[in-house]
Design an enzyme around this catalytic site. Sequence first.
Site, PDB file in Angstrom:
ATOM      1  N   THR A  88      55.727  49.844  45.822  1.00 47.55           N
ATOM      2  CA  THR A  88      55.095  49.165  44.679  1.00 47.55           C
ATOM      3  C   THR A  88      53.571  49.215  44.792  1.00 47.55           C
ATOM      4  O   THR A  88      52.876  49.687  43.879  1.00 47.55           O
ATOM      5  CB  THR A  88      55.562  47.693  44.626  1.00 47.55           C
ATOM      6  OG1 THR A  88      56.977  47.675  44.512  1.00 47.55           O
ATOM      7  CG2 THR A  88      54.928  46.956  43.468  1.00 47.55           C
ATOM      8  N   VAL A  89      53.037  48.740  45.917  1.00 48.23           N
ATOM      9  CA  VAL A  89      51.579  48.623  46.050  1.00 48.23           C
ATOM     10  C   VAL A  89      50.944  49.997  46.289  1.00 48.23           C
ATOM     11  O   VAL A  89      49.942  50.345  45.648  1.00 48.23           O
ATOM     12  CB  VAL A  89      51.204  47.643  47.196  1.00 48.23           C
ATOM     13  CG1 VAL A  89      49.690  47.503  47.293  1.00 48.23           C
ATOM     14  CG2 VAL A  89      51.863  46.288  46.976  1.00 48.23           C
ATOM     15  N   GLY A 144      58.954  44.555  41.036  1.00 52.28           N
ATOM     16  CA  GLY A 144      58.103  44.812  42.204  1.00 52.28           C
ATOM     17  C   GLY A 144      57.379  43.572  42.709  1.00 52.28           C
ATOM     18  O   GLY A 144      56.408  43.682  43.456  1.00 52.28           O
ATOM     19  N   LYS A 154      50.825  33.153  53.808  1.00 53.40           N
ATOM     20  CA  LYS A 154      49.575  33.161  53.048  1.00 53.40           C
ATOM     21  C   LYS A 154      48.754  31.899  53.305  1.00 53.40           C
ATOM     22  O   LYS A 154      47.521  31.967  53.430  1.00 53.40           O
ATOM     23  CB  LYS A 154      49.881  33.313  51.559  1.00 53.40           C
ATOM     24  CG  LYS A 154      50.446  34.690  51.215  1.00 53.40           C
ATOM     25  CD  LYS A 154      51.050  34.695  49.828  1.00 53.40           C
ATOM     26  CE  LYS A 154      51.494  36.079  49.393  1.00 53.40           C
ATOM     27  NZ  LYS A 154      52.319  36.046  48.169  1.00 53.40           N
TER      28      LYS A 154
HETATM   29  P1  NAP Z   1      57.693  48.521  49.133  1.00 54.12           P
HETATM   30  O1  NAP Z   1      57.763  48.733  47.680  1.00 54.12           O
HETATM   31  O2  NAP Z   1      58.933  48.210  49.886  1.00 54.12           O
HETATM   32  O3  NAP Z   1      56.992  49.807  49.764  1.00 54.12           O
HETATM   33  C1  NAP Z   1      56.929  50.047  51.151  1.00 54.12           C
HETATM   34  C2  NAP Z   1      56.515  51.495  51.348  1.00 54.12           C
HETATM   35  O4  NAP Z   1      56.328  51.731  52.732  1.00 54.12           O
HETATM   36  C3  NAP Z   1      57.575  52.499  50.882  1.00 54.12           C
HETATM   37  O5  NAP Z   1      56.946  53.590  50.269  1.00 54.12           O
HETATM   38  C4  NAP Z   1      58.265  52.941  52.157  1.00 54.12           C
HETATM   39  O6  NAP Z   1      58.764  54.248  52.098  1.00 54.12           O
HETATM   40  C5  NAP Z   1      57.112  52.864  53.145  1.00 54.12           C
HETATM   41  N1  NAP Z   1      57.552  52.594  54.514  1.00 54.12           N
HETATM   42  C6  NAP Z   1      58.111  51.473  54.996  1.00 54.12           C
HETATM   43  N2  NAP Z   1      58.347  51.580  56.309  1.00 54.12           N
HETATM   44  C7  NAP Z   1      57.933  52.820  56.657  1.00 54.12           C
HETATM   45  C8  NAP Z   1      57.902  53.542  57.872  1.00 54.12           C
HETATM   46  N3  NAP Z   1      58.363  53.008  59.016  1.00 54.12           N
HETATM   47  N4  NAP Z   1      57.379  54.797  57.876  1.00 54.12           N
HETATM   48  C9  NAP Z   1      56.900  55.349  56.731  1.00 54.12           C
HETATM   49  N5  NAP Z   1      56.874  54.697  55.552  1.00 54.12           N
HETATM   50  C10 NAP Z   1      57.399  53.461  55.514  1.00 54.12           C
HETATM   51  O7  NAP Z   1      56.684  47.340  49.479  1.00 54.12           O
HETATM   52  P2  NAP Z   1      55.475  46.809  48.581  1.00 54.12           P
HETATM   53  O8  NAP Z   1      56.010  45.806  47.622  1.00 54.12           O
HETATM   54  O9  NAP Z   1      54.656  47.916  48.091  1.00 54.12           O
HETATM   55  O10 NAP Z   1      54.671  45.950  49.666  1.00 54.12           O
HETATM   56  C11 NAP Z   1      53.892  46.592  50.651  1.00 54.12           C
HETATM   57  C12 NAP Z   1      53.069  45.555  51.407  1.00 54.12           C
HETATM   58  O11 NAP Z   1      52.228  44.873  50.478  1.00 54.12           O
HETATM   59  C13 NAP Z   1      53.892  44.468  52.091  1.00 54.12           C
HETATM   60  O12 NAP Z   1      53.229  44.055  53.256  1.00 54.12           O
HETATM   61  C14 NAP Z   1      53.881  43.324  51.075  1.00 54.12           C
HETATM   62  O13 NAP Z   1      54.058  42.071  51.666  1.00 54.12           O
HETATM   63  C15 NAP Z   1      52.474  43.474  50.528  1.00 54.12           C
HETATM   64  N6  NAP Z   1      52.263  42.952  49.190  1.00 54.12           N
HETATM   65  C16 NAP Z   1      53.108  43.260  48.184  1.00 54.12           C
HETATM   66  C17 NAP Z   1      52.857  42.776  46.910  1.00 54.12           C
HETATM   67  C18 NAP Z   1      53.759  43.091  45.747  1.00 54.12           C
HETATM   68  O14 NAP Z   1      53.539  42.521  44.677  1.00 54.12           O
HETATM   69  N7  NAP Z   1      54.758  43.946  45.909  1.00 54.12           N
HETATM   70  C19 NAP Z   1      51.733  41.965  46.679  1.00 54.12           C
HETATM   71  C20 NAP Z   1      50.870  41.662  47.739  1.00 54.12           C
HETATM   72  C21 NAP Z   1      51.145  42.163  48.987  1.00 54.12           C
HETATM   73  P3  NAP Z   1      59.939  54.656  51.064  1.00 54.12           P
HETATM   74  O15 NAP Z   1      59.335  54.499  49.687  1.00 54.12           O
HETATM   75  O16 NAP Z   1      60.246  56.083  51.369  1.00 54.12           O
HETATM   76  O17 NAP Z   1      61.053  53.705  51.322  1.00 54.12           O
HETATM   77  N1  HSE Z   2      56.366  38.787  47.201  1.00 54.73           N
HETATM   78  C1  HSE Z   2      55.044  38.328  47.002  1.00 54.73           C
HETATM   79  C2  HSE Z   2      55.034  37.323  45.878  1.00 54.73           C
HETATM   80  C3  HSE Z   2      54.147  39.480  46.674  1.00 54.73           C
HETATM   81  O1  HSE Z   2      56.010  37.263  45.117  1.00 54.73           O
HETATM   82  O2  HSE Z   2      54.066  36.576  45.750  1.00 54.73           O
HETATM   83  C4  HSE Z   2      52.690  39.085  46.562  1.00 54.73           C
HETATM   84  O3  HSE Z   2      52.174  38.749  47.814  1.00 54.73           O
END
Ligand code: NAP
Ligand code: HSE
Length: 435
Positions: free
Chosen positions: A12-13, A184, A202
Amino acid sequence: MTIGIGLLGLGTVGAGVAAILAQPEGRHPLVADLALRRVAVRDLSRPRPVDLAPELLCTDPQAVVDDPAVDIVVEVMGGLEPARSLILRAIAAGKPVVTANKAVIARYGQEIAAAATARGVYVLIEAAVGGGIPIIEPLKQSLGGNRIQRVSGIINGTTNYILSRMADEGAAYEAVLADAQRLGYAEADPAADVQGGDAADKIAILAGLAYGGPVAREAIPTEGIDRLQARDVAYANQLGYVVKLLAVAERLGEGAGGEALPLDVRVHPTLLPRQHPLAGVHGVNNAILVEGDPVGQVMFYGPGAGAGPTASAVVADILNIAGIRRVGGPEAGLDPLLAASSWRQCRLVDGASTRHRNYVRLRTCDEAGVIGRIGTCFGQAGVSIQSIVQFESSEAGAEIVVITHEVRESAFQEALEAIRALHEVEAIAACLRTL
Ligand code: NAP
Ligand code: HSE
């Protein structure tokens, strides 16, 4: 000169960041100087929402960190390991890091800050709290001259989205959670959202910045929305409150004479009076209320999760580092104010000594004198009641909802103990904090 970006993660990010880098037009001029050099994913065959040259992708995140063409490492893969080790590896190589990973920063922030300070590189974390809301930089810098009394807020987008849709549409919990995952908003394991762990990560980070010292993440009392019942949301609504998952970090003393600063840090569903500034925060939005001296109350509001808002915060951190490199400025650690030598000691207070207002729902038999006996139990423990209401129950018996004035937690627990022993009381069905 082009600045090479290495992305760890294209979910997602990561995809949101790649989309911004691919379209620099109309953004800050420095965006055009950023070039995506390498991207680590788990599964090369997975379809991606962004169009990237296939040779950029690999499944070896260490190779991304080590790639000489990568100047800044952006960790958006999530999880504790290998994310922590990769961040430390980048620091050891003298490469600045931008991360959205609150789970790692809340647990290993001290270790990472010490390594970054020692090596003289930046680790920036704006996206770790509040999605697209700038809150880390304001706490570190703009509000730095304040004595912060309290930081409180709605800092999990998923749970606020779930609570809002349940309240507005009467939507079912599981269906709304599935929507939050599809959009996401949720963590890879949404238990972190609904059980309150993400908000606890957080608030640990915000407390560390607000009070100038790390707090023990695992000691933060944490309750999520997973056990919240729809009838409590409905009763709260009838009494003029909305229920939100609130994270709070409050200073309870001065920590004078070198003693650790006493803090009350917690996460729990909370009844907010409908006119409270946080009560009108709906959907995936977050809001953080900072109360400081001399600034007074400042509220930060905006989208707290999702690809675009979070990528906006990540790219802001990248631009910060790129800008400093461009003018040849010095690099520094996670937070110069939190350099290892200037950390202060913080301690979490014993929960029994804290003071709160409370909402209690009791299931009782419907007979004369019950409300009186419940009132007596509260009175004998020194717990003052603001309101006591009996609701119609479809089941046999009655449902009695009590809202207390602000009372010491130990006195409240003493009253509950006495109430539990009353033969007319079948169950203490719910207890929630109230503002
Ligand atoms: P996500 O959609 O699950 O994406 C994770 C990505 O990392 C995927 O592309 C995955 O690959 C890759 N990945 C995971 N483990 C790996 C490994 N061992 N080796 C290589 N690639 C790996 O997660 P996300 O929602 O983007 O969140 C990412 C981070 O941002 C997290 O720490 C989350 O807490 C933080 N965050 C998220 C949000 C939000 O709104 N989503 C907001 C603020 C902060 P594949 O795609 O091939 O599976
Ligand atoms: N899963 C988290 C939320 C993403 O819903 O706030 C943003 O940090």
